[in-house]
Design a protein around this motif. Structure first.
Motif, PDB file in Angstrom:
ATOM      1  N   SER A  15      55.040  -3.349   7.631  1.00  0.00           N
ATOM      2  CA  SER A  15      53.774  -4.027   7.931  1.00  0.00           C
ATOM      3  C   SER A  15      52.702  -3.676   6.902  1.00  0.00           C
ATOM      4  CB  SER A  15      53.296  -3.657   9.334  1.00  0.00           C
ATOM      5  OG  SER A  15      54.265  -4.041  10.291  1.00  0.00           O
ATOM      6  N   ILE A  72      49.697  -4.998  12.762  1.00  0.00           N
ATOM      7  CA  ILE A  72      49.292  -3.661  13.212  1.00  0.00           C
ATOM      8  C   ILE A  72      50.152  -2.606  12.515  1.00  0.00           C
ATOM      9  CG2 ILE A  72      49.109  -2.111  15.202  1.00  0.00           C
ATOM     10  CD1 ILE A  72      48.592  -4.539  16.960  1.00  0.00           C
ATOM     11  N   THR A  94      55.825  -3.000  15.348  1.00  0.00           N
ATOM     12  CA  THR A  94      55.976  -4.457  15.278  1.00  0.00           C
ATOM     13  C   THR A  94      57.153  -4.887  16.150  1.00  0.00           C
ATOM     14  OG1 THR A  94      55.292  -4.278  12.981  1.00  0.00           O
ATOM     15  CG2 THR A  94      56.178  -6.408  13.673  1.00  0.00           C
ATOM     16  N   ASP A 127      56.826 -10.568   8.364  1.00  0.00           N
ATOM     17  CA  ASP A 127      56.992  -9.172   8.787  1.00  0.00           C
ATOM     18  C   ASP A 127      57.857  -9.184  10.047  1.00  0.00           C
ATOM     19  OD1 ASP A 127      56.668  -6.430   9.024  1.00  0.00           O
ATOM     20  OD2 ASP A 127      54.705  -6.567   9.997  1.00  0.00           O
ATOM     21  N   THR A 128      58.696  -8.181  10.173  1.00  0.00           N
ATOM     22  CA  THR A 128      59.583  -8.146  11.350  1.00  0.00           C
ATOM     23  C   THR A 128      59.582  -6.744  11.966  1.00  0.00           C
ATOM     24  OG1 THR A 128      61.584  -7.470  10.152  1.00  0.00           O
ATOM     25  CG2 THR A 128      61.127  -9.832  10.248  1.00  0.00           C
TER      26      THR A 128
HETATM   27 MG   LIG Z   1      55.555  -3.029  11.518  1.00  0.00          MG
END
Ligand SMILES: [Mg+2]
Ligand SMILES: Nc1nc2c(ncn2[C@@H]2O[C@H](COP(=O)(O)OP(=O)(O)OP(=O)(O)O)[C@@H](O)[C@H]2O)c(=O)[nH]1
Length: 294
Positions: free
Chosen positions: A15, A28, A36, A55-56
């Motif tokens: 992230s 976040i 996440t 993003d994962t």
């Molecule tokens: Mg993350």
């Protein structure tokens, strides 16, 4: 448009890299693993090349409550992407979880996969000790520090080099609506129902959604974005930083929206907190639809 998915075990800095790339603190970030959960989409521009970056959540070999949901979301992102950033961390080192991710990624033979070693502020040390990363089977590792922006530019140079130049038509001028409400009232379920897909993770556990999730869709040839948000609890009940950040992002989603969907759960009595959240919509002075669910 070029699509890039960031994949790796929890807490390696996915992230942080995502936020740096899109130049916005959308996702976040926190030092606890497993922050996440959903897929988060961002739009980036590098060397006048546009791209979408996803993003994962972190993948692990061990079982925990969201493991399967997260893995399903990661696989959606991988399938959609042209390029995968397989992120590991020199701070935490390589362990079974990195091999677990490596094994999963080996299935995707048609994707360009970049092995990226994050948290390498001690750049020379990382370069001198990069041999260990070849064992994951993805060739030359890219050495970076997402937090400090070391090596990130070189990596992006390499990733976007064959992408077409940006055109102004890539701007997203969609009509935006956010769904707000207490935890567990059914916000994410409504998003999935509208989109006819498992776009966001739904579970009976309160506070499943953390990031505000922008979901773009087309309806009658018009562009819309529906923003799923974290449930907002009473201030005194907020347990940690992640929840605090989640509530701030929900409030930010309100400010970005053209329309608010205020969701109330009819299976429970109307609570003071519904009124407080209604107050946020009222104060924002944005058209609001009250939706009574369940
Ligand atoms: Mg993350
Ligand atoms: N030293 C150092 N710390 C970093 C770097 N990048 C991220 N971090 C820290 O590592 C922690 C995890 O970062 P995140 O970006 O939340 O990691 P993530 O991979 O998204 O984590 P999950 O969503 O939990 O899977 C945070 O405390 C970050 O500040 C870096 O380049 N160097």
């Amino acid at each position: 448009m070029l699509k890039i998915a960031i994949v790796g075990k929890p807490n390696v800095g996915k992230s942080t890299f995502f936020n740096r790339t899109i130049e916005s603190k959308k996702a976040i970030v926190d030092d606890q693993p497993g922050v996440t959960r959903d897929r988060i989409y961002g739009h980036g521009l590098w060397l006048n090349r546009d791209f979408v970056i996803i993003d994962t959540g972190g993948l692990t070999s061990t079982n925990f409550s969201f493991k399967e949901n997260i893995q399903m979301q990661v696989e959606y992102a991988i399938n959609e992407a042209d390029i995968i950033i397989f992120m590991v961390s020199c701070k935490e080192g390589i362990n079974v979880d990195d091999y677990y991710v490596a094994k999963l990624l080996k299935k995707y033979k048609n994707k360009r996969i970049y092995l990226v070693v994050n948290k390498c502020e001690n750049y020379q040390y990382a370069i001198d000790n990069q041999k260990q990363y070849y064992g994951l089977g993805f060739g030359k590792p890219y050495i970076i520090s997402s937090e400090h922006g070391i090596g990130t530019g070189d990596l992006l140079d390499e990733i976007v080099k064959n992408a077409p130049p940006s055109t102004s038509s890539n701007k997203n001028d969609s009509y935006k609506m956010c769904i707000i409400g207490r935890p567990n009232v059914g916000k994410s379920t409504l998003v999935n129902t509208i989109l006819h897909q498992e776009r966001v993770i739904v579970s009976p556990i309160a506070n499943t959604t953390r990031d505000s999730i922008d979901c773009d869709f087309k309806y009658n040839n018009e562009l819309y974005t529906i923003i799923d948000t974290a449930g907002i609890r009473r201030k005194g009940k907020i347990i940690d930083n992640v929840e605090k950040y989640a509530v701030l992002r929900a409030q930010n989603a309100i400010e970005r929206s053209n329309l608010i969907i205020l969701m109330i759960d009819a299976s429970e009595e109307f609570k003071e907190q519904d009124e407080i959240i209604g107050g946020l919509a009222y104060a924002a002075n944005i058209p609001t639809i009250i939706v009574v669910n369940k």
